[in-house]
Design a protein around this motif. Structure first.
Motif, short mmCIF file in Angstrom:
data_model
loop_
_atom_site.label_atom_id
_atom_site.label_comp_id
_atom_site.label_asym_id
_atom_site.label_seq_id
_atom_site.Cartn_x
_atom_site.Cartn_y
_atom_site.Cartn_z
N THR A 169 0.81 -1.22 0.00
CA THR A 169 0.00 0.00 0.00
C THR A 169 0.84 1.27 0.00
OG1 THR A 169 -1.78 -1.14 1.16
CG2 THR A 169 -1.83 1.26 1.19
N GLY A 170 1.81 1.37 0.90
CA GLY A 170 2.62 2.58 0.98
C GLY A 170 3.39 2.85 -0.29
N GLU A 171 4.02 1.82 -0.81
CA GLU A 171 4.79 1.99 -2.04
C GLU A 171 3.87 2.28 -3.23
OE1 GLU A 171 8.42 -0.10 -4.55
OE2 GLU A 171 7.35 -1.28 -3.04
N PHE A 172 2.67 1.71 -3.22
CA PHE A 172 1.72 1.99 -4.29
C PHE A 172 1.28 3.45 -4.26
CE2 PHE A 172 -2.56 2.07 -6.17
CZ PHE A 172 -2.23 1.63 -7.45
N LEU A 173 1.10 4.02 -3.07
CA LEU A 173 0.75 5.43 -2.96
C LEU A 173 1.88 6.32 -3.47
CD1 LEU A 173 -1.08 5.50 0.48
CD2 LEU A 173 -2.10 5.62 -1.81
N ALA A 174 3.14 5.96 -3.14
CA ALA A 174 4.28 6.70 -3.66
C ALA A 174 4.34 6.58 -5.19
CB ALA A 174 5.57 6.17 -3.04
N PHE A 175 4.07 5.40 -5.70
CA PHE A 175 4.02 5.16 -7.13
C PHE A 175 2.95 6.04 -7.79
CE2 PHE A 175 2.19 2.85 -10.72
CZ PHE A 175 3.30 2.49 -11.46
N CYS A 176 1.78 6.15 -7.15
CA CYS A 176 0.70 6.98 -7.69
C CYS A 176 1.09 8.46 -7.70
CB CYS A 176 -0.58 6.78 -6.89
SG CYS A 176 -1.34 5.18 -7.17
N GLY A 177 1.81 8.91 -6.67
CA GLY A 177 2.29 10.29 -6.65
C GLY A 177 3.26 10.56 -7.78
N ALA A 178 4.17 9.63 -8.02
CA ALA A 178 5.12 9.78 -9.13
C ALA A 178 4.40 9.70 -10.48
CB ALA A 178 6.20 8.72 -9.04
N LEU A 179 3.39 8.86 -10.57
CA LEU A 179 2.61 8.75 -11.81
C LEU A 179 1.86 10.06 -12.09
CD1 LEU A 179 1.84 6.82 -14.10
CD2 LEU A 179 -0.08 6.08 -12.69
N ALA A 180 1.32 10.68 -11.06
CA ALA A 180 0.64 11.98 -11.23
C ALA A 180 1.64 13.04 -11.68
CB ALA A 180 -0.04 12.38 -9.93
N ALA A 181 2.84 13.02 -11.11
CA ALA A 181 3.88 13.96 -11.53
C ALA A 181 4.25 13.74 -12.99
CB ALA A 181 5.11 13.82 -10.64
N LEU A 182 4.32 12.49 -13.40
CA LEU A 182 4.61 12.17 -14.80
C LEU A 182 3.53 12.73 -15.71
CD1 LEU A 182 6.18 10.67 -17.05
CD2 LEU A 182 4.81 8.66 -16.49
N LEU A 183 2.28 12.54 -15.35
CA LEU A 183 1.18 13.03 -16.19
C LEU A 183 1.18 14.55 -16.26
CD1 LEU A 183 -1.65 10.57 -15.10
CD2 LEU A 183 -0.29 10.52 -17.19
N LEU A 184 1.41 15.22 -15.14
CA LEU A 184 1.49 16.68 -15.15
C LEU A 184 2.65 17.16 -16.02
CD1 LEU A 184 0.73 17.48 -11.41
CD2 LEU A 184 -0.74 17.93 -13.38
N GLY A 185 3.77 16.47 -15.92
CA GLY A 185 4.92 16.83 -16.74
C GLY A 185 4.66 16.63 -18.22
N LEU A 186 3.97 15.56 -18.57
CA LEU A 186 3.65 15.32 -19.98
C LEU A 186 2.70 16.37 -20.54
CD1 LEU A 186 3.34 11.42 -20.05
CD2 LEU A 186 5.20 12.84 -20.95
N VAL A 187 1.78 16.85 -19.70
CA VAL A 187 0.90 17.93 -20.15
C VAL A 187 1.72 19.18 -20.46
CG1 VAL A 187 -0.91 19.54 -19.41
CG2 VAL A 187 -1.17 17.10 -19.00
N GLY A 188 2.65 19.52 -19.58
CA GLY A 188 3.51 20.67 -19.83
C GLY A 188 4.40 20.48 -21.05
N LEU A 189 4.84 19.26 -21.28
CA LEU A 189 5.73 18.96 -22.40
C LEU A 189 5.00 19.00 -23.74
CD1 LEU A 189 8.61 18.02 -23.22
CD2 LEU A 189 7.82 15.68 -22.86
N PHE A 190 3.81 18.44 -23.78
CA PHE A 190 3.11 18.31 -25.06
C PHE A 190 1.97 19.30 -25.26
CE2 PHE A 190 5.00 14.04 -24.57
CZ PHE A 190 5.80 14.08 -25.70
N ALA A 191 1.54 19.99 -24.21
CA ALA A 191 0.48 20.99 -24.33
C ALA A 191 0.86 22.23 -23.53
CB ALA A 191 -0.84 20.42 -23.84
N PRO A 192 1.95 22.90 -23.92
CA PRO A 192 2.41 24.03 -23.13
C PRO A 192 1.42 25.19 -23.10
CG PRO A 192 3.60 23.95 -25.19
CD PRO A 192 2.79 22.69 -25.10
N ARG A 193 0.69 25.41 -24.17
CA ARG A 193 -0.28 26.50 -24.20
C ARG A 193 -1.36 26.29 -23.14
NH1 ARG A 193 -1.95 27.77 -29.91
NH2 ARG A 193 0.14 28.61 -29.80
#
Length: 127
Positions: free
Chosen positions: A9-33
């Motif tokens: 559970t704990g590691e899965f929550l950390a994984f989900c936090g990193a996954l959310a950071a990845l998705l936010l980063g991809l939005v900035g990378l591919f949809a900067p406007r």
């Protein structure tokens, strides 16, 4: 190298936090406007350097998060969590000193705090 999805559970929550950071980063990378508009930023007419900065920052977030997801180590989750914690601290400083207190900034602060807490709680053994 195989992709590892944690079952604890704990590691899965950390994984989900990193996954959310990845998705936010991809939005900035591919949809900067869209990313700039969401953050209330607007480029001057004819100037496109801001898109490069937004893409670069998005790529940085995505790269940090992707590395944490790929190696699935405590120290990598620590990097993601501390990055979000310092981002939340910066938002708090801005809200106090720049008179930028708003419902939107408060909601984004809460999101950053949650995204910081998920990996840090795992790393420090809280969850």
């Amino acid at each position: 190298m195989e992709f590892y999805i944690p079952t604890e559970t704990g590691e899965f929550l950390a994984f989900c936090g990193a996954l959310a950071a990845l998705l936010l980063g991809l939005v900035g990378l591919f949809a900067p406007r869209s990313s700039l508009k969401f953050n209330g930023l607007q480029l001057r007419d004819g100037a496109t350097e801001g898109y490069a900065a937004a893409r670069s920052l998005g790529g940085f977030h995505a790269g940090l998060a992707l590395s944490a997801l790929m190696v699935a180590q405590d120290w990598a989750y620590l990097a993601v969590g501390s990055a979000f914690a310092l981002a939340a601290f910066g938002r708090i400083l801005s809200m106090m000193s720049d008179a930028s207190f708003s419902v939107k900034n408060l909601a984004l602060l809460m999101a950053q705090m949650v995204l910081a807490a998920l990996p840090l709680a795992y790393v420090f053994g809280v969850v």
